[in-house]
Design a protein around this motif. Structure first.
Motif, PDB file in Angstrom:
ATOM      1  N   LEU A  66      44.037  42.797  44.024  1.00  0.00           N
ATOM      2  CA  LEU A  66      43.252  43.046  42.816  1.00  0.00           C
ATOM      3  C   LEU A  66      41.881  43.574  43.198  1.00  0.00           C
ATOM      4  CD1 LEU A  66      43.668  39.949  40.438  1.00  0.00           C
ATOM      5  CD2 LEU A  66      44.453  42.277  40.016  1.00  0.00           C
ATOM      6  N   VAL A  67      41.390  44.507  42.430  1.00  0.00           N
ATOM      7  CA  VAL A  67      39.994  44.909  42.539  1.00  0.00           C
ATOM      8  C   VAL A  67      39.544  45.380  41.166  1.00  0.00           C
ATOM      9  CG1 VAL A  67      40.498  47.307  43.207  1.00  0.00           C
ATOM     10  CG2 VAL A  67      38.314  46.277  43.847  1.00  0.00           C
ATOM     11  N   ALA A  68      38.343  44.970  40.775  1.00  0.00           N
ATOM     12  CA  ALA A  68      37.786  45.373  39.486  1.00  0.00           C
ATOM     13  C   ALA A  68      36.571  46.251  39.718  1.00  0.00           C
ATOM     14  CB  ALA A  68      37.395  44.156  38.657  1.00  0.00           C
ATOM     15  N   ASP A  69      36.362  47.187  38.817  1.00  0.00           N
ATOM     16  CA  ASP A  69      35.171  48.033  38.846  1.00  0.00           C
ATOM     17  C   ASP A  69      33.949  47.131  38.681  1.00  0.00           C
ATOM     18  OD1 ASP A  69      33.026  49.760  38.167  1.00  0.00           O
ATOM     19  OD2 ASP A  69      34.451  51.265  37.462  1.00  0.00           O
ATOM     20  N   SER A  70      33.048  47.161  39.640  1.00  0.00           N
ATOM     21  CA  SER A  70      31.885  46.279  39.600  1.00  0.00           C
ATOM     22  C   SER A  70      30.964  46.588  38.424  1.00  0.00           C
ATOM     23  CB  SER A  70      31.100  46.389  40.912  1.00  0.00           C
ATOM     24  OG  SER A  70      30.705  47.732  41.143  1.00  0.00           O
ATOM     25  N   ARG A  71      31.082  47.795  37.874  1.00  0.00           N
ATOM     26  CA  ARG A  71      30.224  48.162  36.753  1.00  0.00           C
ATOM     27  C   ARG A  71      30.929  48.078  35.400  1.00  0.00           C
ATOM     28  NH1 ARG A  71      28.098  53.407  39.923  1.00  0.00           N
ATOM     29  NH2 ARG A  71      29.938  52.875  41.143  1.00  0.00           N
ATOM     30  N   ASP A  72      32.236  47.932  35.408  1.00  0.00           N
ATOM     31  CA  ASP A  72      32.990  47.815  34.166  1.00  0.00           C
ATOM     32  C   ASP A  72      34.200  46.930  34.433  1.00  0.00           C
ATOM     33  OD1 ASP A  72      34.354  47.963  31.818  1.00  0.00           O
ATOM     34  OD2 ASP A  72      34.475  50.153  31.732  1.00  0.00           O
ATOM     35  N   PRO A  73      34.089  45.627  34.180  1.00  0.00           N
ATOM     36  CA  PRO A  73      35.170  44.707  34.542  1.00  0.00           C
ATOM     37  C   PRO A  73      36.453  44.911  33.760  1.00  0.00           C
ATOM     38  CG  PRO A  73      33.495  43.575  33.239  1.00  0.00           C
ATOM     39  CD  PRO A  73      32.937  44.933  33.588  1.00  0.00           C
ATOM     40  N   ARG A  74      36.424  45.778  32.747  1.00  0.00           N
ATOM     41  CA  ARG A  74      37.669  46.062  32.039  1.00  0.00           C
ATOM     42  C   ARG A  74      38.581  46.974  32.856  1.00  0.00           C
ATOM     43  NH1 ARG A  74      35.095  48.323  26.677  1.00  0.00           N
ATOM     44  NH2 ARG A  74      33.846  49.271  28.330  1.00  0.00           N
ATOM     45  N   ARG A  75      38.035  47.585  33.877  1.00  0.00           N
ATOM     46  CA  ARG A  75      38.810  48.493  34.724  1.00  0.00           C
ATOM     47  C   ARG A  75      39.289  47.710  35.941  1.00  0.00           C
ATOM     48  NH1 ARG A  75      38.012  53.785  33.417  1.00  0.00           N
ATOM     49  NH2 ARG A  75      38.597  54.467  35.492  1.00  0.00           N
ATOM     50  N   GLN A 109      54.399  36.109  40.507  1.00  0.00           N
ATOM     51  CA  GLN A 109      55.513  36.277  39.581  1.00  0.00           C
ATOM     52  C   GLN A 109      55.087  36.726  38.193  1.00  0.00           C
ATOM     53  OE1 GLN A 109      58.617  36.147  40.420  1.00  0.00           O
ATOM     54  NE2 GLN A 109      58.612  35.040  42.344  1.00  0.00           N
ATOM     55  N   ASP A 110      53.836  36.523  37.814  1.00  0.00           N
ATOM     56  CA  ASP A 110      53.434  36.685  36.424  1.00  0.00           C
ATOM     57  C   ASP A 110      52.357  37.737  36.206  1.00  0.00           C
ATOM     58  OD1 ASP A 110      55.125  34.471  35.472  1.00  0.00           O
ATOM     59  OD2 ASP A 110      53.777  33.235  36.654  1.00  0.00           O
ATOM     60  N   GLY A 111      52.181  38.645  37.152  1.00  0.00           N
ATOM     61  CA  GLY A 111      51.237  39.727  36.964  1.00  0.00           C
ATOM     62  C   GLY A 111      49.790  39.302  37.100  1.00  0.00           C
ATOM     63  N   VAL A 112      48.911  39.992  36.377  1.00  0.00           N
ATOM     64  CA  VAL A 112      47.478  39.715  36.389  1.00  0.00           C
ATOM     65  C   VAL A 112      47.175  38.696  35.297  1.00  0.00           C
ATOM     66  CG1 VAL A 112      45.170  40.692  36.149  1.00  0.00           C
ATOM     67  CG2 VAL A 112      46.979  42.034  37.237  1.00  0.00           C
ATOM     68  N   LEU A 113      46.392  37.688  35.647  1.00  0.00           N
ATOM     69  CA  LEU A 113      46.036  36.619  34.724  1.00  0.00           C
ATOM     70  C   LEU A 113      44.568  36.730  34.344  1.00  0.00           C
ATOM     71  CD1 LEU A 113      47.716  33.756  36.778  1.00  0.00           C
ATOM     72  CD2 LEU A 113      48.780  35.208  35.035  1.00  0.00           C
ATOM     73  N   MET A 114      44.244  36.341  33.113  1.00  0.00           N
ATOM     74  CA  MET A 114      42.870  36.433  32.631  1.00  0.00           C
ATOM     75  C   MET A 114      42.507  35.150  31.887  1.00  0.00           C
ATOM     76  SD  MET A 114      40.367  38.575  32.730  1.00  0.00           S
ATOM     77  CE  MET A 114      41.352  39.984  33.207  1.00  0.00           C
ATOM     78  N   GLU A 115      41.271  34.689  32.110  1.00  0.00           N
ATOM     79  CA  GLU A 115      40.832  33.494  31.389  1.00  0.00           C
ATOM     80  C   GLU A 115      40.591  33.843  29.924  1.00  0.00           C
ATOM     81  OE1 GLU A 115      37.116  31.895  32.656  1.00  0.00           O
ATOM     82  OE2 GLU A 115      36.295  33.843  33.167  1.00  0.00           O
ATOM     83  N   PRO A 116      40.837  32.924  29.014  1.00  0.00           N
ATOM     84  CA  PRO A 116      40.655  33.206  27.591  1.00  0.00           C
ATOM     85  C   PRO A 116      39.182  33.341  27.236  1.00  0.00           C
ATOM     86  CG  PRO A 116      41.153  30.892  27.930  1.00  0.00           C
ATOM     87  CD  PRO A 116      41.327  31.563  29.263  1.00  0.00           C
ATOM     88  N   GLY A 117      38.932  34.081  26.181  1.00  0.00           N
ATOM     89  CA  GLY A 117      37.565  34.217  25.680  1.00  0.00           C
ATOM     90  C   GLY A 117      36.714  35.172  26.480  1.00  0.00           C
ATOM     91  N   SER A 118      37.315  35.886  27.439  1.00  0.00           N
ATOM     92  CA  SER A 118      36.528  36.782  28.285  1.00  0.00           C
ATOM     93  C   SER A 118      36.291  38.107  27.578  1.00  0.00           C
ATOM     94  CB  SER A 118      37.262  37.038  29.603  1.00  0.00           C
ATOM     95  OG  SER A 118      38.407  37.840  29.362  1.00  0.00           O
ATOM     96  N   LEU A 119      35.406  38.907  28.179  1.00  0.00           N
ATOM     97  CA  LEU A 119      35.155  40.239  27.643  1.00  0.00           C
ATOM     98  C   LEU A 119      36.420  41.066  27.643  1.00  0.00           C
ATOM     99  CD1 LEU A 119      31.762  41.073  29.387  1.00  0.00           C
ATOM    100  CD2 LEU A 119      32.129  40.403  27.015  1.00  0.00           C
ATOM    101  N   LEU A 120      37.254  40.855  28.661  1.00  0.00           N
ATOM    102  CA  LEU A 120      38.475  41.635  28.734  1.00  0.00           C
ATOM    103  C   LEU A 120      39.432  41.259  27.617  1.00  0.00           C
ATOM    104  CD1 LEU A 120      39.211  41.828  32.540  1.00  0.00           C
ATOM    105  CD2 LEU A 120      37.719  43.206  31.132  1.00  0.00           C
ATOM    106  N   MET A 121      39.503  39.962  27.307  1.00  0.00           N
ATOM    107  CA  MET A 121      40.345  39.555  26.197  1.00  0.00           C
ATOM    108  C   MET A 121      39.855  40.172  24.893  1.00  0.00           C
ATOM    109  SD  MET A 121      42.870  37.502  27.023  1.00  0.00           S
ATOM    110  CE  MET A 121      43.164  38.639  28.375  1.00  0.00           C
ATOM    111  N   ASN A 122      38.527  40.224  24.731  1.00  0.00           N
ATOM    112  CA  ASN A 122      37.967  40.833  23.525  1.00  0.00           C
ATOM    113  C   ASN A 122      38.267  42.313  23.483  1.00  0.00           C
ATOM    114  OD1 ASN A 122      36.907  38.364  22.793  1.00  0.00           O
ATOM    115  ND2 ASN A 122      34.927  38.748  23.772  1.00  0.00           N
ATOM    116  N   ALA A 123      38.256  42.931  24.658  1.00  0.00           N
ATOM    117  CA  ALA A 123      38.543  44.365  24.703  1.00  0.00           C
ATOM    118  C   ALA A 123      39.947  44.654  24.205  1.00  0.00           C
ATOM    119  CB  ALA A 123      38.366  44.896  26.127  1.00  0.00           C
ATOM    120  N   LYS A 124      40.895  43.731  24.484  1.00  0.00           N
ATOM    121  CA  LYS A 124      42.264  43.936  24.031  1.00  0.00           C
ATOM    122  C   LYS A 124      42.353  43.908  22.503  1.00  0.00           C
ATOM    123  CE  LYS A 124      45.619  41.875  26.222  1.00  0.00           C
ATOM    124  NZ  LYS A 124      46.398  42.971  26.795  1.00  0.00           N
TER     125      LYS A 124
END
Length: 710
Positions: free
Chosen positions: A372-381, A666-681
């Motif tokens: 995994l690697v995330a864009d340091s300037r845009d965590p949605r990427r 087994q389950d892909g990429v996981l994300m904590e709830p309430g995050s900016l990424l969840m809001n982006a979805k």
């Protein structure tokens, strides 16, 4: 021997506000979260290994799907969208249970039976849910048995039959009690009727049962009181994967085996081998007869889906040879609608009787993510690297927090991706099972793809003789040797410094020119390094037996003396100000003085450490274990920690812009709830625009991901 110290009493447990079940799991990783409570979410990339379908009787659009990691998914629109419903065995289970058999009860659609087994082991079980798959309980009569097949009698919903490695078991009271109906251990036939891979029950007479074993088919006409072998016409010692009976003429029996497909017109007393499927596709895992046209039969093989339109006289392959079919669903309501459960590519859907197929994985994520690697300037990427998926794998990109993903596999040629890292200039490297690759964009920033960056240039030494004051003197002279390509597995990178560091199965390598060339090899006679870390010119590399360090950017290496209490080193990391962290089989260890003294953070209730990662946003160290569902976060200053239940087993965890996310096997990429990424979805702001000036980077200008992997 370095001094080992225990932390001061201020090292205490500090937990966030969680529900009671999450709190319990945070304190005690082996504790159970209530079934159906996932806590974190899997956001993709969609696809992976799908194993078995089942439809709700009378509701052909309402489906269930099993995977290879205990999970049950549900679709209410015939497989267009999938929802993770529940985990068979509960969240405390170690995972890896393969859900290969699903029965939705014909008498009560909220009741579901599943048979599961575990790879390379003889355990598994039979489970039942009475709430549509949200919670499960084991059926004790078959507890621990490897259940390979399951069937319910079409004419009597009270009759269920299960096939296990030990034999055939039946329930006549709707699953309340079970009895073995295959011969008992002291009967000579018991040596024959075991490893029961497939079952079929006569549509009108529940006492007639067919059983396919790893060595030929068997039949009983009296509910198991007597069995006889129905092998006439079948090549001896054939593994029987699937048995189907014509619902209107049950004397017509199709059997698939490792030696091919067979058909009988007299209830299995005599079989004839069906021609037309090549020997390379002999492992036919599943047969399915079209509900609209009984002369059409589909065969799911390890090399694609085959179809006959004339009851088996001629066959043709209707998918590519790379499709491994585990199960087939034929829609009884919409003619021509077919779903395939496959290895790697998840669910494939056809609306035209198999003429064309497309992925139908929205919501179904069973990818094996190791990088995994995330864009340091845009965590949605986020970029996610997967393994075991060949042409369906490589690297996947999301620019909107997982709402959509695009596969970026060009140039990787089916390689597994074990590590991803981003450098300060934006360059992204992928470490694969066969070399190092850099992500670049085509003309106009279209067609992002990977190019190999594995050129190894190590200087050689030659001895030069010359006369000095009348005496012959030998001296060493450095020479340039021809470059070669690194062809080994790459386990880890650190690209945070001016000199990049990588560990491979050929040793440790550094690059001073942004990955154009690499120098290195065996260090201290070993290549077995698992993890690397860089901070302010200092480098660490870990192998199971210990840690080595370099103060001159990898030119020379020395062993680091660590306490003997540190057992089985797994990973190393730096936190702020250069503190050293070691994750080992027996816990987390920490040094503030470059390894002179060490603290064992014994109160962190997790062992078998899999990954350490420093969270720049919070200044805390993230700690994960592949045997735990809890993500721990440690404050390097106060040495207090929090434990957050995720509901999934973690491979590694990362953070970007205050958002925490993780990879699972087994389950892909996981994300904590309430995050900016969840809001982006749910409809957040658009992704970042292009940024100029980064050499070879793709990060700011990748095209918007499409649904190519669904």
């Amino acid at each position: 021997m370095r001094q080992m110290k225990r932390p001061s009493p201020r090292f205490r447990l500090s937990l966030p506000l969680l529900c009671a079940a999450c709190l319990l799991l945070s304190l005690f990783p082996g504790s159970r979260i209530a079934a159906g409570q996932f806590v974190w979410r899997s956001i993709g990339p969609y696809g992976g290994d799908a194993r078995a379908f089942a439809a709700v009787p009378g509701e052909p659009q309402h489906l269930y799907l099993g995977d290879t990691d205990n999970w049950i998914f549900e679709s209410r629109d015939a497989g267009v969208n999938w929802t993770r419903v529940g985990r068979v065995g509960g969240t405390e289970d170690a995972g890896d249970l393969i859900v290969d058999s699903i029965i939705v009860d014909a008498a009560d659609s909220h009741t579901i039976f599943v048979g599961v087994w575990r790879s390379y082991q003889s355990d598994g079980g039979l489970y039942v849910s009475h709430d549509g798959g949200k919670s499960w309980k084991t059926i004790q009569a078959l507890h621990g048995q490897s259940v390979r097949s399951l069937a319910q009698a079409p004419s009597d919903a009270n009759v269920l039959v299960a096939g296990t490695l030990e034999g055939v078991f039946r329930s006549s009271d709707h699953g309340a009690t079970w009895e073995r109906i295959s011969p008992p251990p002291d009967d000579p036939l018991s040596r024959e009727i075991h490893e029961v891979e497939s079952l079929a029950i006569d549509p009108h007479k529940p006492e007639i049962i067919y059983a396919g074993t790893w060595h030929l088919p068997w039949k009983t006409t009296d509910g198991g009181a007597h069995w006889h072998n129905i092998k006439q016409g079948v090549i001896d010692d054939s593994d029987v994967f699937s048995i189907i009976l014509d619902p209107e003429r049950p004397s017509i029996v199709y059997v698939s085996a490792c030696s091919g497909i067979y058909k009988s017109e007299n209830g299995g007393e005599l079989f004839h081998k069906i021609q037309g499927i090549p020997s390379t596709a002999r492992r036919t895992r599943v047969l399915m007869q079209d509900v609209h046209h009984r002369e059409i039969v589909y065969a799911g093989t390890t090399e694609g889906l085959y179809r006959t339109k004339d009851a088996g006289r001629e066959w043709q392959r209707v998918t590519g040879p790379d499709v491994i079919v585990n199960d087939i669903y034929l829609d009884s309501e919409h003619e021509g609608h077919i779903l395939l459960a496959t290895d790697r590519s998840g669910v494939l859907s056809s609306a035209d009787g198999g003429v064309t197929f497309a992925q139908s994985n929205e919501g179904f994520s069973a990818r094996k993510v190791e990088a995994l690697v995330a864009d340091s300037r845009d965590p949605r990427r986020i970029l996610a690297g997967v393994v075991n998926d060949k042409s369906y794998g490589g690297v996947f990109l999301t620019a909107d927090g997982g709402a959509s993903w695009a596969q970026i596999a060009g140039g990787l040629e089916g390689r597994d991706v074990y590590t991803l890292a981003e450098a300060k200039d934006g360059t992204v490297l992928a470490g694969t099972n066969h070399g190092i690759f850099a992500l670049v964009a085509g003309e106009g920033f279209n067609d992002p793809h990977w190019v190999m960056k594995s050129s190894i240039v190590n200087p050689g030494i030659r001895i030069v003789s010359e006369m000095v004051r009348g005496k012959k003197v030998n001296r060493e002279e450095e020479i340039q040797v021809p470059a070669r390509q690194l062809s080994s597995r790459v386990a880890a990178f650190d690209l945070s410094g001016d000199v990049w560091l990588a560990t491979t199965s050929e040793g440790l390598f550094t690059s001073k020119d942004q990955g154009t060339t690499w120098q290195g090899g065996l260090v201290m006679g070993s290549a077995d390094y698992r993890s690397v870390a860089v901070w302010d010119g200092q480098m660490l590399a870990a192998r199971r037996e210990g840690v080595i360090f370099s103060k001159d950017q990898g030119k020379t290496w020395n062993p680091m003396r660590i306490p003997s209490q540190i057992k089985d080193v797994r990973t190393v990391a730096f936190s702020k100000d250069g503190e050293l962290w070691v994750g080992a089989g027996n816990g987390v260890f920490f040094s503030r003085d470059k390894g002179v003294t060490w603290f064992w953070l014994e109160k962190v209730p997790v062992r078998d450490i899999g990954d350490l990662a420093f969270d720049e946003h919070t200044g805390r160290m993230l700690v994960s274990s592949r045997s735990s569902q809890v993500l721990y976060s440690i404050d390097p200053v106060s040495l207090t920690f929090t434990g957050t239940a995720t509901g999934f087993h973690l491979f590694l965890a990362r953070s970007a812009g205050g958002v925490r996310f993780a990879a699972s096997l087994q389950d892909g990429v996981l994300m904590e709830p309430g995050s900016l990424l969840m809001n982006a979805k749910k409809g957040g702001p658009e992704g970042s625009k292009a940024v100029e000036g980064a050499s070879g980077i793709v990060r700011p200008a990748l095209p918007q991901p499409q649904t190519s992997n669904r």
